[in-house]
Design a protein around this motif. Structure first.
Motif, PDB file in Angstrom:
ATOM      1  N   ASP A   7       0.865  -1.181   0.000  1.00 31.17           N
ATOM      2  CA  ASP A   7       0.000   0.000   0.000  1.00 31.17           C
ATOM      3  C   ASP A   7       0.899   1.227   0.000  1.00 31.17           C
ATOM      4  O   ASP A   7       1.921   1.237   0.696  1.00 31.17           O
ATOM      5  CB  ASP A   7      -0.907   0.004   1.229  1.00 31.17           C
ATOM      6  CG  ASP A   7      -2.105   0.924   1.086  1.00 31.17           C
ATOM      7  OD1 ASP A   7      -1.897   2.114   0.734  1.00 31.17           O
ATOM      8  OD2 ASP A   7      -3.227   0.468   1.317  1.00 31.17           O
ATOM      9  N   ASP A   8       0.542   2.246  -0.759  1.00 28.05           N
ATOM     10  CA  ASP A   8       1.352   3.468  -0.782  1.00 28.05           C
ATOM     11  C   ASP A   8       1.173   4.295   0.481  1.00 28.05           C
ATOM     12  O   ASP A   8       1.986   5.165   0.773  1.00 28.05           O
ATOM     13  CB  ASP A   8       1.067   4.297  -2.037  1.00 28.05           C
ATOM     14  CG  ASP A   8      -0.393   4.708  -2.157  1.00 28.05           C
ATOM     15  OD1 ASP A   8      -1.272   3.850  -1.959  1.00 28.05           O
ATOM     16  OD2 ASP A   8      -0.653   5.882  -2.470  1.00 28.05           O
ATOM     17  N   SER A   9       0.159   4.019   1.256  1.00 32.51           N
ATOM     18  CA  SER A   9      -0.095   4.749   2.495  1.00 32.51           C
ATOM     19  C   SER A   9       0.524   4.015   3.687  1.00 32.51           C
ATOM     20  O   SER A   9       0.149   2.873   3.991  1.00 32.51           O
ATOM     21  CB  SER A   9      -1.604   4.888   2.717  1.00 32.51           C
ATOM     22  OG  SER A   9      -1.874   5.251   4.052  1.00 32.51           O
ATOM     23  N   THR A  32       5.480  -0.258  -1.212  1.00 35.10           N
ATOM     24  CA  THR A  32       4.637   0.916  -1.437  1.00 35.10           C
ATOM     25  C   THR A  32       3.995   0.951  -2.811  1.00 35.10           C
ATOM     26  O   THR A  32       3.220   1.860  -3.099  1.00 35.10           O
ATOM     27  CB  THR A  32       5.442   2.212  -1.237  1.00 35.10           C
ATOM     28  OG1 THR A  32       6.499   2.256  -2.183  1.00 35.10           O
ATOM     29  CG2 THR A  32       6.002   2.289   0.176  1.00 35.10           C
ATOM     30  N   ASN A  33       4.311  -0.012  -3.675  1.00 35.87           N
ATOM     31  CA  ASN A  33       3.683  -0.074  -4.997  1.00 35.87           C
ATOM     32  C   ASN A  33       3.870  -1.478  -5.576  1.00 35.87           C
ATOM     33  O   ASN A  33       4.566  -2.317  -4.997  1.00 35.87           O
ATOM     34  CB  ASN A  33       4.259   1.002  -5.934  1.00 35.87           C
ATOM     35  CG  ASN A  33       5.743   0.841  -6.168  1.00 35.87           C
ATOM     36  OD1 ASN A  33       6.206  -0.195  -6.641  1.00 35.87           O
ATOM     37  ND2 ASN A  33       6.510   1.867  -5.830  1.00 35.87           N
ATOM     38  N   MET A  55      -2.428   2.745  -6.315  1.00 33.11           N
ATOM     39  CA  MET A  55      -1.063   3.100  -5.923  1.00 33.11           C
ATOM     40  C   MET A  55      -0.344   3.700  -7.125  1.00 33.11           C
ATOM     41  O   MET A  55      -0.684   3.391  -8.266  1.00 33.11           O
ATOM     42  CB  MET A  55      -0.284   1.852  -5.479  1.00 33.11           C
ATOM     43  CG  MET A  55      -0.845   1.133  -4.295  1.00 33.11           C
ATOM     44  SD  MET A  55       0.084  -0.376  -3.920  1.00 33.11           S
ATOM     45  CE  MET A  55      -0.362  -1.441  -5.302  1.00 33.11           C
ATOM     46  N   ASP A  59      -0.232  -0.106 -10.107  1.00 30.30           N
ATOM     47  CA  ASP A  59      -1.390  -0.295  -9.226  1.00 30.30           C
ATOM     48  C   ASP A  59      -1.636  -1.781  -8.946  1.00 30.30           C
ATOM     49  O   ASP A  59      -0.963  -2.665  -9.481  1.00 30.30           O
ATOM     50  CB  ASP A  59      -2.627   0.398  -9.799  1.00 30.30           C
ATOM     51  CG  ASP A  59      -3.154  -0.228 -11.087  1.00 30.30           C
ATOM     52  OD1 ASP A  59      -2.806  -1.382 -11.415  1.00 30.30           O
ATOM     53  OD2 ASP A  59      -3.943   0.446 -11.775  1.00 30.30           O
TER      54      ASP A  59
END
Length: 119
Positions: A7-9, A32-33, A55, A59
């Protein structure tokens, strides 16, 4: 069990981590991706992948497509705020074993792990 959280968050990754049952005894890697996720998978860090759909760089849909193309044997659980039936069907068609809506809760995590036979 080797778990990869993608997850990018950072906050979302932390919520997934906190929702994992303590008894799971997992070694967790984070990405993160999708590109980082594929690299971690190829390096042997993922038997179970918790994958976001939205992302940068690559994605979740493209990541799933690549995993399917490679005939990957990881269990993929998609965690996304995109709860549209079309998105859920598309990820299932691409090989995702389960779909959980964000924000994930320990109860939803438990249900998803049960659904895919990991607990």
């Amino acid at each position: 069990m080797k778990i990869l959280i993608v997850d990018d968050s950072a906050m979302s990754r932390k919520l997934v981590l906190k929702a994992l049952p303590a008894e799971l005894q997992a070694v967790v890697t984070q990405a993160t991706n999708g590109e980082e996720a594929l690299a971690a998978y190829h390096a042997g860090h993922a038997e179970v992948i918790f994958l976001d759909l939205t992302m940068p760089v690559m994605d979740g849909f493209r990541t799933l497509e690549q995993l399917k193309r490679e005939d990957a044997n990881a269990v993929v659980i998609v965690i996304s705020a995109d709860i549209q039936p079309q998105a859920q069907q598309r990820v299932r068609d691409l090989g995702a074993a389960a779909f959980v809506k964000k924000p994930i809760t320990p109860e939803a995590m438990q249900a998803a792990l049960y659904e895919v036979g990991l607990i």
